[in-house]
Design a protein around this motif. Structure first.
Motif, mmCIF file in Angstrom:
data_model
loop_
_atom_site.group_PDB
_atom_site.id
_atom_site.type_symbol
_atom_site.label_atom_id
_atom_site.label_comp_id
_atom_site.label_asym_id
_atom_site.label_seq_id
_atom_site.Cartn_x
_atom_site.Cartn_y
_atom_site.Cartn_z
ATOM 1 N N UNK A 11 27.663 54.482 61.798
ATOM 2 C CA UNK A 11 26.312 55.045 61.848
ATOM 3 C C UNK A 11 26.201 56.247 60.934
ATOM 4 N N UNK A 12 27.259 57.033 60.850
ATOM 5 C CA UNK A 12 27.243 58.201 59.977
ATOM 6 C C UNK A 12 27.369 57.820 58.515
ATOM 7 N N UNK A 13 28.073 56.745 58.239
ATOM 8 C CA UNK A 13 28.281 56.367 56.854
ATOM 9 C C UNK A 13 26.975 55.908 56.226
ATOM 10 N N UNK A 64 19.707 48.985 52.473
ATOM 11 C CA UNK A 64 18.292 48.773 52.755
ATOM 12 C C UNK A 64 17.602 50.120 52.549
ATOM 13 N N UNK A 65 16.284 50.157 52.494
ATOM 14 C CA UNK A 65 15.617 51.453 52.408
ATOM 15 C C UNK A 65 15.982 52.376 53.573
ATOM 16 N N UNK A 66 16.032 51.830 54.783
ATOM 17 C CA UNK A 66 16.370 52.645 55.950
ATOM 18 C C UNK A 66 17.817 53.133 55.872
ATOM 19 N N UNK A 67 18.728 52.286 55.462
ATOM 20 C CA UNK A 67 20.125 52.677 55.308
ATOM 21 C C UNK A 67 20.312 53.721 54.225
ATOM 22 N N UNK A 68 19.570 53.567 53.125
ATOM 23 C CA UNK A 68 19.638 54.548 52.042
ATOM 24 C C UNK A 68 19.136 55.899 52.522
ATOM 25 N N UNK A 69 18.026 55.892 53.257
ATOM 26 C CA UNK A 69 17.482 57.147 53.771
ATOM 27 C C UNK A 69 18.461 57.797 54.739
ATOM 28 N N UNK A 70 19.095 57.011 55.584
ATOM 29 C CA UNK A 70 20.106 57.551 56.493
ATOM 30 C C UNK A 70 21.198 58.265 55.699
ATOM 31 N N UNK A 71 21.690 57.623 54.653
ATOM 32 C CA UNK A 71 22.752 58.219 53.832
ATOM 33 C C UNK A 71 22.286 59.513 53.179
ATOM 34 N N UNK A 76 24.308 65.792 52.950
ATOM 35 C CA UNK A 76 24.634 67.221 52.881
ATOM 36 C C UNK A 76 25.460 67.713 54.071
ATOM 37 N N UNK A 77 25.143 67.239 55.259
ATOM 38 C CA UNK A 77 25.862 67.670 56.458
ATOM 39 C C UNK A 77 27.284 67.124 56.461
ATOM 40 N N UNK A 78 27.431 65.847 56.240
ATOM 41 C CA UNK A 78 28.762 65.221 56.282
ATOM 42 C C UNK A 78 29.637 65.757 55.158
ATOM 43 N N UNK A 79 29.093 65.878 53.953
ATOM 44 C CA UNK A 79 29.888 66.379 52.831
ATOM 45 C C UNK A 79 30.308 67.831 53.055
ATOM 46 N N UNK A 80 29.414 68.640 53.620
ATOM 47 C CA UNK A 80 29.761 70.020 53.943
ATOM 48 C C UNK A 80 30.856 70.093 54.986
ATOM 49 N N UNK A 81 30.730 69.295 56.014
ATOM 50 C CA UNK A 81 31.703 69.258 57.109
ATOM 51 C C UNK A 81 33.078 68.836 56.591
ATOM 52 N N UNK A 82 33.112 67.758 55.828
ATOM 53 C CA UNK A 82 34.388 67.281 55.301
ATOM 54 C C UNK A 82 34.949 68.236 54.255
ATOM 55 N N UNK A 116 29.526 60.535 49.537
ATOM 56 C CA UNK A 116 29.553 60.294 50.979
ATOM 57 C C UNK A 116 30.525 59.159 51.321
ATOM 58 N N UNK A 117 30.376 58.023 50.658
ATOM 59 C CA UNK A 117 31.231 56.860 50.935
ATOM 60 C C UNK A 117 32.696 57.181 50.627
ATOM 61 N N UNK A 118 32.949 57.833 49.511
ATOM 62 C CA UNK A 118 34.324 58.150 49.117
ATOM 63 C C UNK A 118 34.957 59.177 50.052
ATOM 64 N N UNK A 119 34.186 60.187 50.462
ATOM 65 C CA UNK A 119 34.703 61.219 51.369
ATOM 66 C C UNK A 119 35.035 60.643 52.735
ATOM 67 N N UNK A 120 34.145 59.814 53.250
ATOM 68 C CA UNK A 120 34.391 59.214 54.567
ATOM 69 C C UNK A 120 35.611 58.299 54.501
#
Length: 176
Positions: A11-13, A64-71, A76-82, A116-120
């Protein structure tokens, strides 16, 4: 890795959802506004087209558009956290990844999705992303003021992702 961790990370990815057109708008050319920062529809569509056009593909499933928007909301939050944990994918590395996949001049949104994908992936492979980290990330995302254009769905604080929902006035059609 437990199933619940995988679900949280998935879900986060990049939350995958089918998209249908909705009514209303968060403003002209606005897919979402996150703490005052606008994610434009143009930005979203460009990133989605570039990522989906990569060869070899960056992701297992097309965005999908919704998946892209989620990413784009989560990046910013996930990349900052990692990044605070030493997991950083540089801009130059993301640009090189895009070029190797056929995108010579990637947009900022595309670079965010690659980072995002590479960091996760790096965090998962190194065992540095735990269930507690998933919960902390979800909590950080919940604390944001997120307004989503109804065309793309709504922000679900439980999954920290944009979910496609049918408006109340839409009546399902009986298949018979």
């Amino acid at each position: 890795m437990t199933l619940s961790v995988r679900r949280s990370l998935a879900a986060l990815a990049v939350g995958a959802a089918l998209v249908t057109a909705g009514c209303g708008a968060a403003g002209p050319d606005r897919a979402a506004v996150v703490d005052g920062t606008v994610i434009s529809e143009t930005h979203l569509q460009t990133a989605m087209a570039e990522v989906n056009g990569m060869d070899p593909a960056l992701l297992q499933q097309p965005l999908t558009p919704t998946g892209t928007l989620t990413a784009l909301v989560q990046a910013p939050v996930v990349l900052g956290y990692l990044g605070e944990r030493g997991i950083v994918v540089s801009d130059s590395l993301a640009r090189r990844e895009a070029r190797e996949r056929g995108v010579t001049d990637p947009s900022e949104g595309t670079l965010d999705i690659i980072r995002l994908a590479s960091s996760i992936t790096a965090a998962q492979q190194s065992g540095q992303l735990t269930e507690a980290d998933g919960a902390a990330l979800t909590e950080q995302l919940r604390s944001l003021d997120i307004e989503v254009n109804p065309r793309y769905g709504t922000f679900d604080p439980d999954t920290a992702s944009v979910q496609l929902v049918s408006p109340e006035w839409v009546t399902p059609v009986d298949a018979q």
